[in-house]
Design a protein around this motif. Structure first.
Motif, short mmCIF file in Angstrom:
data_model
loop_
_atom_site.label_atom_id
_atom_site.label_comp_id
_atom_site.label_asym_id
_atom_site.label_seq_id
_atom_site.Cartn_x
_atom_site.Cartn_y
_atom_site.Cartn_z
N LEU A 1 0.83 -1.20 0.00
CA LEU A 1 0.00 0.00 0.00
C LEU A 1 0.87 1.25 0.00
O LEU A 1 1.98 1.25 0.55
N PRO A 2 0.38 2.34 -0.59
CA PRO A 2 1.12 3.61 -0.54
C PRO A 2 1.30 4.07 0.91
O PRO A 2 0.47 3.76 1.78
N ALA A 3 2.36 4.83 1.16
CA ALA A 3 2.66 5.29 2.51
C ALA A 3 1.50 6.06 3.15
O ALA A 3 1.21 5.84 4.33
N PRO A 4 0.80 6.96 2.44
CA PRO A 4 -0.32 7.66 3.08
C PRO A 4 -1.42 6.71 3.55
O PRO A 4 -2.02 6.94 4.60
N ALA A 5 -1.67 5.64 2.80
CA ALA A 5 -2.69 4.67 3.20
C ALA A 5 -2.26 3.93 4.46
O ALA A 5 -3.06 3.72 5.38
N ARG A 6 -0.98 3.56 4.53
CA ARG A 6 -0.48 2.87 5.73
C ARG A 6 -0.56 3.78 6.95
O ARG A 6 -0.92 3.34 8.04
N LEU A 7 -0.23 5.06 6.76
CA LEU A 7 -0.29 6.00 7.88
C LEU A 7 -1.73 6.18 8.36
O LEU A 7 -1.99 6.19 9.57
N ALA A 8 -2.67 6.29 7.42
CA ALA A 8 -4.07 6.45 7.78
C ALA A 8 -4.57 5.24 8.56
O ALA A 8 -5.31 5.38 9.55
N MET A 9 -4.15 4.04 8.14
CA MET A 9 -4.57 2.82 8.83
C MET A 9 -4.03 2.80 10.26
O MET A 9 -4.72 2.39 11.20
N ARG A 10 -2.79 3.25 10.45
CA ARG A 10 -2.21 3.25 11.79
C ARG A 10 -2.93 4.26 12.70
O ARG A 10 -3.16 4.00 13.89
N LEU A 11 -3.27 5.41 12.14
CA LEU A 11 -3.99 6.41 12.93
C LEU A 11 -5.37 5.90 13.33
O LEU A 11 -5.81 6.09 14.48
N MET A 12 -6.06 5.24 12.41
CA MET A 12 -7.37 4.68 12.73
C MET A 12 -7.27 3.60 13.80
O MET A 12 -8.11 3.50 14.68
N ALA A 13 -6.21 2.79 13.71
CA ALA A 13 -6.01 1.74 14.71
C ALA A 13 -5.79 2.35 16.10
O ALA A 13 -6.27 1.83 17.11
N ARG A 14 -5.06 3.47 16.15
CA ARG A 14 -4.84 4.14 17.44
C ARG A 14 -6.14 4.66 18.03
O ARG A 14 -6.36 4.59 19.24
N VAL A 15 -7.00 5.19 17.17
CA VAL A 15 -8.30 5.67 17.64
C VAL A 15 -9.11 4.51 18.23
O VAL A 15 -9.69 4.61 19.32
N MET A 16 -9.14 3.39 17.50
CA MET A 16 -9.90 2.23 17.96
C MET A 16 -9.35 1.70 19.28
O MET A 16 -10.11 1.46 20.24
N THR A 17 -8.04 1.51 19.36
CA THR A 17 -7.47 0.93 20.58
C THR A 17 -7.63 1.86 21.78
O THR A 17 -7.92 1.41 22.89
N GLY A 18 -7.45 3.17 21.55
CA GLY A 18 -7.60 4.11 22.65
C GLY A 18 -9.03 4.18 23.16
O GLY A 18 -9.26 4.21 24.39
N ALA A 19 -9.99 4.18 22.25
CA ALA A 19 -11.38 4.29 22.66
C ALA A 19 -11.89 3.03 23.34
O ALA A 19 -12.56 3.10 24.39
N THR A 20 -11.57 1.88 22.77
CA THR A 20 -12.12 0.65 23.33
C THR A 20 -11.40 0.20 24.61
O THR A 20 -11.94 -0.60 25.36
N PHE A 21 -10.20 0.71 24.86
CA PHE A 21 -9.54 0.41 26.14
C PHE A 21 -10.38 0.96 27.29
O PHE A 21 -10.45 0.35 28.37
N ARG A 22 -11.06 2.08 27.04
CA ARG A 22 -11.85 2.72 28.09
C ARG A 22 -13.34 2.36 28.02
O ARG A 22 -14.03 2.34 29.03
N LEU A 23 -13.83 2.15 26.79
CA LEU A 23 -15.27 1.93 26.58
C LEU A 23 -15.55 0.55 26.03
O LEU A 23 -16.43 0.36 25.24
#
Length: 219
Positions: free
Chosen positions: A197-219
């Motif tokens: 995948l292009p670098a911007p796509a990989r970066l976007a996926m990592r950012l989305m993963a951080r959102v998911m992990t941060g939110a579900t750790f608490r909720l």
């Protein structure tokens, strides 16, 4: 049949795939899907943990459970739009294997006195859409997206193995088995013709993963 050759099937086949995906989604979100294979930690003793350790372990397993909810959504979205029958067969096999991950993580959450994330339906919907879009882009990108997703899951499982309470051998055994199988799925996707995948796509996926992990750790 080679990767990329279109094979969409007739309207009845497409309708069956939609119905099958809806059924899988409902079962993923609203029922306790049974594991087909034994829990990797079943033969180990349940650790005596402090309240803080149990809370941490349950939160980490909640994140991993939501990750498996997202994995099922991605697979079902990809299956809906994938063109090559071999690609669909590989996706279906991986999705079935990861149903065990879903069951194992849910069991650990319950054993540790926690609950699954209230955000599961939201992340399921978003992941399904991403999976369907990757399939529309073509099988090479579909497999590349899958490989990058599994690498991301492998990274965060390694992180969770470091953060788990040292005494929680049952959770550790589950995460180790999951990491092995996620790595295998990533390798299979590359063998199947996945494109980097292009670098911007990989970066976007990592950012989305951080959102998911941060939110579900608490909720």
């Amino acid at each position: 049949m080679s990767i990329g050759k279109a094979h969409t099937g007739g309207p009845l086949e497409g309708f069956d795939r939609v119905i099958g995906g809806l059924d899988r989604g409902l079962r993923t979100l609203f029922s306790a899907v049974p594991a087909r294979r034994p829990d990797p930690g079943a033969g180990l003793p349940e650790a005596e943990l402090t309240e803080a350790e149990r809370h941490l372990g349950a939160a980490l397993m909640r994140v991993n459970h939501c990750g498996e909810v997202c994995a099922q959504a991605l697979y079902q979205g990809q299956l809906l739009t994938a063109r090559d029958p071999r690609t669909r067969a590989m996706l279906s096999e991986a999705a079935d294997e990861e149903l065990d991950h879903l069951a194992w993580t849910r069991a650990r959450i319950e054993a540790l006195g926690g609950s699954s994330s209230v955000l599961d339906p939201l992340f399921y919907a978003g992941s399904f859409a991403l999976g369907a879009l990757s399939g529309v882009a073509g099988d090479r990108w579909n497999m590349g997206f899958l490989a990058e997703t599994e690498r991301g899951v492998e990274r965060h499982l390694s992180n969770h193995l470091e953060r788990l309470p040292a005494a929680d051998a049952r959770s550790r055994a589950v995460l180790k088995r999951m990491r092995e199988e996620e790595s295998s799925h990533a390798r299979n996707a590359i063998v199947q013709g996945g494109a980097p995948l292009p670098a911007p796509a990989r970066l976007a996926m990592r950012l989305m993963a951080r959102v998911m992990t941060g939110a579900t750790f608490r909720l």
